[in-house]
Write a protein that holds these residues in place. Structure first.
Motif, short mmCIF file in Angstrom:
data_model
loop_
_atom_site.label_atom_id
_atom_site.label_comp_id
_atom_site.label_asym_id
_atom_site.label_seq_id
_atom_site.Cartn_x
_atom_site.Cartn_y
_atom_site.Cartn_z
N PRO A 213 32.68 -5.31 -3.86
CA PRO A 213 32.37 -4.68 -5.23
C PRO A 213 31.41 -3.65 -5.34
O PRO A 213 30.22 -3.70 -4.54
N THR A 214 31.49 -2.51 -6.25
CA THR A 214 30.43 -1.55 -6.44
C THR A 214 30.04 -1.58 -7.73
O THR A 214 30.67 -1.82 -8.73
N TYR A 215 28.95 -1.04 -7.76
CA TYR A 215 28.05 -1.00 -9.11
C TYR A 215 27.41 0.48 -9.17
O TYR A 215 26.92 0.76 -8.13
N THR A 216 27.31 0.80 -10.29
CA THR A 216 26.11 1.93 -10.55
C THR A 216 25.56 1.97 -11.82
O THR A 216 25.91 0.94 -12.72
N SER A 217 24.59 2.69 -11.95
CA SER A 217 23.93 2.77 -13.49
C SER A 217 23.73 4.23 -14.05
O SER A 217 23.61 5.04 -12.98
N LEU A 218 24.08 4.34 -15.12
CA LEU A 218 24.24 5.59 -15.81
C LEU A 218 23.48 5.68 -17.20
O LEU A 218 23.37 4.67 -17.64
#
Length: 387
Positions: free
Chosen positions: A144-149
């Motif tokens: 799974p991939t994640y990011t923060s914006l």
């Protein structure tokens, strides 16, 4: 807590380049130090033992602060995030020198995975390429991939996705996208959901090692309280305080009778049935005609109008009422017509006395490196105008 007198070296990262920050954090968080200084100069050579990072930021108010965060607090925050949304690979798309960026890197470090890094100015096309290039598998299963914006980045990506299917595919590829740094307009949240983008609204600050409340629910170990209408936070993610400012530290991080430290957020809020609702900054209030008006509530109402999701509301002098407000937004159109729409929406949501006196349409809003609107610059430019 570090033993009295124990210290550790504090050294600035080699540069603001994310890879330099990552290397410094690797030593500070997983190794024996030194602690890393981010975003500021003029700091001492040594800090209390256990400190991993000192993050200096002026924020949107223009008042500098150097927040000392312990290694254990950063790790506790990273583990609590993984417990809430899952483990996987992270993409850094926010500045590495701000707490949101620091936490992306720390989450990657504690998971044992190298983060993907989006370098240079934020643009949708490189973001999409970086996101889609993260695809990997372990034991036959996709990681799974994640990011923060921040909300402004999310809006820009959604705008771009309407004409670029690769941007939309990139947004949909993430298991979760954390959205923090400022309030997320309802219209933008609904637009993301309609596009199939899985977002999580986060609430927190540098003083709490970043977001510690997800979709209104505190992370494991985090406690919330409402004292005199103010949101207060306790738990293992709290920073140690403000470097070189013991008086401010004592004021903002008081201990209760049981010895528990709390962080006074300065935000008004309600906490019911395990869910936090933040009303707005307690100090972002004007007195118009003798009536207290929350500019955060005004801004939320304005941002609910299609096309005005990025609007910023600032206080201005008012010859008749003493104080009023102005709306500054990056948009085209007629200011008079936009003002009428704004005043109608605010009157319905907040009350007639809260209606803004002006609307200023600009080509682009000034922003901080974190992606937040530069409210100090907006107040300096537009806040002195009388109405």
């Amino acid at each position: 807590m570090p033993r009295p007198g124990a210290v550790v070296k504090l050294e600035a990262a080699a540069s603001d380049d994310p890879r330099d920050v990552l290397r410094a954090l690797r030593h500070a968080v997983l190794g024996a130090g030194p602690a890393v200084a981010l975003g500021g100069g003029g700091l001492p050579d040594e800090v209390p033992a256990g400190t991993a990072a000192v993050i200096t930021t002026s924020g949107s108010t223009g008042v500098p602060k150097s927040v000392a965060i312990g290694r254990n607090a950063l790790i506790a925050s990273a583990f609590a995030t993984a417990a809430r949304i899952g483990e996987g690979a992270w993409l850094l798309a926010v500045p590495a020198t701000y707490v949101a960026g620091v936490q992306v890197l720390v989450r990657a470090l504690v998971s044992g995975r190298e983060p993907a890094v989006l370098a240079g100015p934020f643009r949708p096309e490189p973001f999409a390429a970086a996101a889609l290039g993260m695809a990997s598998h372990e034991n036959g299963e996709r990681v799974p991939t994640y990011t923060s914006l921040v909300p402004a980045q999310l809006q820009r990506l959604l705008d771009a996705s309407e004409g670029d299917p690769e941007v939309l595919r990139a947004l949909r590829s993430f298991e979760r996208i954390l959205i923090g740094g400022q309030a997320l307009p309802v219209a933008l949240r609904e637009r993301a959901a309609a596009a199939g983008v899985r977002i999580v609204r986060t609430y927190g600050s540098t003083e709490t090692s970043g977001g510690c409340v997800y979709d209104g629910v505190p992370l494991d170990g985090v406690e919330l309280a409402i004292v005199d209408g103010e949101v207060r936070i306790s738990g293992p993610t709290l920073a140690d305080g403000y470097l070189g400012d013991p008086d401010r530290t004592a004021e903002v991080f008081p201990a209760d009778a049981a010895g528990t430290r709390w962080y006074r957020t300065g935000d008004g809020g309600e906490f019911a049935d395990g869910v936090l609702r933040v009303i707005g900054r307690l100090d972002n209030v004007i007195v118009s005609g003798g009536v207290n008006v929350s500019l955060d509530r005004v801004e939320a109402a304005v941002r609910g109008i299609p096309g005005l999701e990025s609007a910023v509301v600032i206080p201005v002098e008012d010859a008749q009422w003493g104080q009023g407000s102005a709306v500054v937004v990056a948009a085209s159109g007629d200011e008079r017509e936009t003002l009428e729409r704004v005043r109608t929406a605010v009157a319905a949501a907040v009350g007639p006395v809260a209606r803004p006196a002006r609307v200023v349409l600009v080509d682009a809003l000034p922003v901080l490196a974190s992606g937040k609107p530069d409210r100090a610059a907006l107040r300096q430019r537009f806040g002195s105008a009388k109405n």
